[in-house]
Motif scaffolding. Sequence first.
Motif, PDB file in Angstrom:
ATOM      1  N   GLY A  77       0.790  -1.224   0.000  1.00 56.93           N
ATOM      2  CA  GLY A  77       0.000   0.000   0.000  1.00 56.93           C
ATOM      3  C   GLY A  77       0.821   1.271   0.000  1.00 56.93           C
ATOM      4  N   VAL A  78       2.105   1.166  -0.370  1.00 52.69           N
ATOM      5  CA  VAL A  78       2.992   2.327  -0.367  1.00 52.69           C
ATOM      6  C   VAL A  78       3.147   2.844  -1.800  1.00 52.69           C
ATOM      7  N   PRO A  79       2.768   4.089  -2.071  1.00 48.11           N
ATOM      8  CA  PRO A  79       2.990   4.641  -3.414  1.00 48.11           C
ATOM      9  C   PRO A  79       4.483   4.655  -3.745  1.00 48.11           C
ATOM     10  N   VAL A  80       4.810   4.306  -4.981  1.00 41.85           N
ATOM     11  CA  VAL A  80       6.217   4.210  -5.364  1.00 41.85           C
ATOM     12  C   VAL A  80       6.413   4.816  -6.749  1.00 41.85           C
ATOM     13  N   VAL A  81       7.469   5.613  -6.857  1.00 37.68           N
ATOM     14  CA  VAL A  81       7.863   6.181  -8.152  1.00 37.68           C
ATOM     15  C   VAL A  81       9.012   5.324  -8.671  1.00 37.68           C
ATOM     16  N   LEU A  82       8.806   4.694  -9.813  1.00 32.31           N
ATOM     17  CA  LEU A  82       9.819   3.816 -10.402  1.00 32.31           C
ATOM     18  C   LEU A  82      10.559   4.585 -11.501  1.00 32.31           C
ATOM     19  N   PHE A  83      11.864   4.737 -11.325  1.00 33.51           N
ATOM     20  CA  PHE A  83      12.698   5.519 -12.248  1.00 33.51           C
ATOM     21  C   PHE A  83      13.535   4.618 -13.148  1.00 33.51           C
ATOM     22  N   ASP A  84      13.847   5.137 -14.318  1.00 39.99           N
ATOM     23  CA  ASP A  84      14.893   4.565 -15.153  1.00 39.99           C
ATOM     24  C   ASP A  84      15.337   5.640 -16.142  1.00 39.99           C
ATOM     25  N   LEU A  85      16.265   5.258 -17.006  1.00 35.37           N
ATOM     26  CA  LEU A  85      16.751   6.189 -18.032  1.00 35.37           C
ATOM     27  C   LEU A  85      15.609   6.589 -18.955  1.00 35.37           C
ATOM     28  N   PRO A  86      15.655   7.780 -19.530  1.00 32.11           N
ATOM     29  CA  PRO A  86      14.638   8.151 -20.522  1.00 32.11           C
ATOM     30  C   PRO A  86      14.807   7.314 -21.790  1.00 32.11           C
ATOM     31  N   ALA A  87      13.685   6.904 -22.349  1.00 37.26           N
ATOM     32  CA  ALA A  87      13.740   6.142 -23.594  1.00 37.26           C
ATOM     33  C   ALA A  87      14.261   7.041 -24.721  1.00 37.26           C
ATOM     34  N   ARG A  88      15.002   6.441 -25.652  1.00 37.95           N
ATOM     35  CA  ARG A  88      15.594   7.227 -26.738  1.00 37.95           C
ATOM     36  C   ARG A  88      14.551   7.691 -27.745  1.00 37.95           C
ATOM     37  N   GLU A  89      13.448   6.925 -27.862  1.00 42.57           N
ATOM     38  CA  GLU A  89      12.400   7.277 -28.822  1.00 42.57           C
ATOM     39  C   GLU A  89      11.041   7.193 -28.138  1.00 42.57           C
ATOM     40  N   GLY A  90      10.116   8.028 -28.609  1.00 39.05           N
ATOM     41  CA  GLY A  90       8.756   7.968 -28.101  1.00 39.05           C
ATOM     42  C   GLY A  90       8.644   8.440 -26.656  1.00 39.05           C
ATOM     43  N   ASP A  91       7.737   7.817 -25.923  1.00 38.78           N
ATOM     44  CA  ASP A  91       7.488   8.169 -24.523  1.00 38.78           C
ATOM     45  C   ASP A  91       8.777   8.037 -23.717  1.00 38.78           C
ATOM     46  N   LYS A  92       9.174   9.115 -23.056  1.00 35.03           N
ATOM     47  CA  LYS A  92      10.422   9.067 -22.289  1.00 35.03           C
ATOM     48  C   LYS A  92      10.342   8.084 -21.120  1.00 35.03           C
ATOM     49  N   ASN A  93       9.128   7.780 -20.674  1.00 40.77           N
ATOM     50  CA  ASN A  93       8.954   6.795 -19.602  1.00 40.77           C
ATOM     51  C   ASN A  93       8.745   5.382 -20.149  1.00 40.77           C
ATOM     52  N   GLY A  94       9.063   5.198 -21.392  1.00 44.31           N
ATOM     53  CA  GLY A  94       8.779   3.919 -22.050  1.00 44.31           C
ATOM     54  C   GLY A  94       9.442   2.728 -21.379  1.00 44.31           C
ATOM     55  N   ILE A  95      10.683   2.882 -20.917  1.00 45.68           N
ATOM     56  CA  ILE A  95      11.400   1.772 -20.280  1.00 45.68           C
ATOM     57  C   ILE A  95      10.670   1.333 -19.021  1.00 45.68           C
ATOM     58  N   VAL A  96      10.245   2.313 -18.227  1.00 42.39           N
ATOM     59  CA  VAL A  96       9.559   1.988 -16.972  1.00 42.39           C
ATOM     60  C   VAL A  96       8.169   1.426 -17.243  1.00 42.39           C
ATOM     61  N   ARG A  97       7.469   2.012 -18.191  1.00 41.38           N
ATOM     62  CA  ARG A  97       6.113   1.498 -18.485  1.00 41.38           C
ATOM     63  C   ARG A  97       6.169   0.051 -18.965  1.00 41.38           C
ATOM     64  N   LYS A  98       7.186  -0.268 -19.738  1.00 38.59           N
ATOM     65  CA  LYS A  98       7.340  -1.653 -20.185  1.00 38.59           C
ATOM     66  C   LYS A  98       7.603  -2.576 -18.993  1.00 38.59           C
ATOM     67  N   ALA A  99       8.413  -2.100 -18.046  1.00 38.59           N
ATOM     68  CA  ALA A  99       8.705  -2.897 -16.855  1.00 38.59           C
ATOM     69  C   ALA A  99       7.451  -3.106 -16.017  1.00 38.59           C
ATOM     70  N   ILE A 100       6.639  -2.060 -15.858  1.00 41.85           N
ATOM     71  CA  ILE A 100       5.401  -2.172 -15.079  1.00 41.85           C
ATOM     72  C   ILE A 100       4.448  -3.137 -15.761  1.00 41.85           C
ATOM     73  N   ASP A 101       4.347  -3.041 -17.079  1.00 40.85           N
ATOM     74  CA  ASP A 101       3.476  -3.950 -17.824  1.00 40.85           C
ATOM     75  C   ASP A 101       3.962  -5.391 -17.685  1.00 40.85           C
ATOM     76  N   GLY A 102       5.291  -5.565 -17.642  1.00 47.09           N
ATOM     77  CA  GLY A 102       5.850  -6.898 -17.506  1.00 47.09           C
ATOM     78  C   GLY A 102       5.512  -7.554 -16.180  1.00 47.09           C
ATOM     79  N   LEU A 103       5.243  -6.745 -15.138  1.00 41.18           N
ATOM     80  CA  LEU A 103       4.884  -7.301 -13.837  1.00 41.18           C
ATOM     81  C   LEU A 103       3.602  -8.130 -13.905  1.00 41.18           C
ATOM     82  N   LYS A 104       2.724  -7.787 -14.848  1.00 42.65           N
ATOM     83  CA  LYS A 104       1.445  -8.505 -14.978  1.00 42.65           C
ATOM     84  C   LYS A 104       1.636  -9.923 -15.510  1.00 42.65           C
ATOM     85  N   LYS A 105       2.781 -10.165 -16.156  1.00 40.82           N
ATOM     86  CA  LYS A 105       2.968 -11.447 -16.855  1.00 40.82           C
ATOM     87  C   LYS A 105       3.858 -12.420 -16.089  1.00 40.82           C
ATOM     88  N   LEU A 106       4.545 -11.944 -15.065  1.00 44.99           N
ATOM     89  CA  LEU A 106       5.505 -12.797 -14.360  1.00 44.99           C
ATOM     90  C   LEU A 106       4.804 -13.826 -13.480  1.00 44.99           C
TER      91      LEU A 106
END
Length: 798
Positions: A29-58
């Motif tokens: 129940g703790v809000p968390v900001v997940l950081f990573d490098l900015p993506a080189r193309e498109g959404d700068k949060n793309g790397i993190v969004r992909k990681a968050i989406d990957g959590l659903k599949k593990l």
Amino acid sequence: MNRLQVKKTAVLGAGVMGAQIAAHLANAGVPVVLFDLPAREGDKNGIVRKAIDGLKKLEPAPIANKAALKLISAANYDEHLGELAGCDLIIEAIAERMDWKNELYGKIAPHLSPAAIVASNTSGLSIDALSQALPADVRPRFCGIHFFNPPRYMRLVEIIATRTTDAGTLDALETWLTSRLGKGVIRALDTPNFVANRIGVFSILAVMHHTQRFELGFDVVDALTGPKIGRPKSATYRTADVVGLDTLAHVVRTMHNTLPDDPWHAHFNAPAWLEQLIEKGALGQKTKGGIFRKVGKDIHVLDVGLQDYRPSTGELSADVAGILKDKNPASRFAALRASKDPQARFLWAIFRDVFHYAAVQLESVADNARDLDLAMRWGFGWAQGPFETWQSAGWADIARAIAADIAAGHTMSDAPLPAWVLDGRDGVHTPEGSWSPRRKAYVPRSELPVYQRQLFPEAVLGDGSRSPEQSGETLFENDGVRLWRLPAVDAGIGILSFKSKMHAIGSEVVEGVVAAVRQAEHSLAGLVIWHHPPFAVGANLAQVAEACAAGDFAKLDGYVAAFQQAGQTLKYAAVPVVAAVQGMALGGGCEFAMQATRRVLALESYMGLVEAGVGLIPAGGGCKEFALQAAEWAGRTATPAELMALLQPVFMNIATAKVSKSAAEAVDYGFARTTDTVLFHPDELLYVALREARALAESGYAPRASARAVPVAGRGGIATLEMTLVNMRDGGMISAYDYQVARAAAVALCGGEVDAGSLVDEAWLLAVERRLFVELLKNPQTQARIQHMLETGKPLRN
């Protein structure tokens, strides 16, 4: 000690570990900001969004339920460093490169709040060296915080102080990690690979060394080094595949580069065959092939001699299989030492060398022997730590055997055993505490207040801890249950513990539950149902199968009626009944928990009404409870359509025997309520449940009144649910008999074959589910399913 309040966190690095640490923070129940490098193309949060989406599949799932994902927000270092100002805890989890970490610390330092704790999840770099990259005013709030993978499930967290870390900060962090995240915290010393990885990776290297020495196959070694010796099912080489062969090789290189003076340094190298696999890209599970790989439906294993894969067939020799059946550790180890069998000699060698290494290195890696043993249990899944195993087998005899092997040149190093090993002691764990070579004394457990919440903390062999079965004052006991209390904690709240295997609910448990509740009503203020997990695996199928075989269905009807009465007794007791649930609560176990006044659940609680797997429906009050929930949710003037909004998903869960993957999901499925308490540390379960029962009693608890005039969905609801079943059957998703069983569940949930909207009472609902249950028991297909489950432990689809 100031209480640590963590209202918001940040995790730096959205790789495998960083993303899963963020997930577990969100689970809590703790809000968390997940950081990573900015993506080189498109959404700068793309790397993190992909990681968050990957959590659903593990799998296993890192998130406890889907709602947790909403607490994770994506960020990148270019745009969002300002968000760090609102974070109370920042966990760095980027790659194991000192230069990269130093550069990142320089970036974040200007944005930290004055009270924030900063921690590195490094698995082996020097914490003190890392701290030098931070401003002087931040260093007292910096430490190591090493999670183990996967963070949700692995209990161990090592926290590591620097020379300047504030002691109060460490105490507050340990308290928070223990209670809020459910972790077993070990204070590790700032040495390469800390405690668990230092001993655990050496153990893997010892296994690899002796695999080659005794010319054993990897599959044979895994047969030897798994559950047969108290290690996880993945044993050694499968564990390496799961961890990643490149990751393992990196940790070994770290040991090689940072421990030049270690007496075992010559062995800190990855074998040639391992380097060859890595060069080929065969890194283990993540590349679908490593030491083992799947070929069709078969598992093949690398054969170093053949330089190719072959079918995996590893088996124990008859000699070793016989030795390992011996329940006496002393005679088991003596037999391994005396045997000429290569497998036996291998086992003695790997145990001996780990004992030797742990004894020599204890002073430099851990404060005391208990910390090292618990680190191996919690971080590597060993049933016992190395010192516990050694002590159980006879400390002095094993010590003399190791010393003799050192003298004979059989060990991996000629380093002498420390003098304390051979000083005439019987072991390192005593009721006084566990041995600390650093302090030259026996060290008791931590006195941090958080550990007072653990009434029965995890014991180590020889520490004199009393088990729950040996504790407290017994008030009532039969073959199935024990009613007892802990006068020093609360003499007015009883504890009801099941005694049956896997806490299956047979007639003796049913009778005991009713008798215990009656006694509690007479002499206690409340009752807690608690025992070590599982909570309960359901009805005693052996008793059911025996009555079916005898054709005694009148007896079975009486048994189900008694089971239902036990559930009702829990529900309508004159005192509050709190179910303390951990592990599996299946079938009747789930029904008992559902009918308690309140539930206190460990996060890892797996609840479900799974009767469909044996061709039955819930009949201990489970269907009745969901019919009541639907009416309560929709209101007394509910229409059948409103009732179906709740019943439809419930029906699918029952028809497919769905089990929650967490306590949070159990709430989502309706097996628990949003008002129930979810705990992350299972050893706090009894403490909190006793407090919960006491609070209910003190607040003027009055038993509930039996439900009357309950609207049910009736024939219309049954028809709606049948439409779903027809589609599933015609689509080949369920068998014809699955259809028949599931329809019976639909009838019970909808209140029987009555007009839609009919008003019934609880007794009616119980009678419907009992009648349908007994009718199914008379069917040979259900009987076959029950027998198959008893013989194989797996469901039969017929």
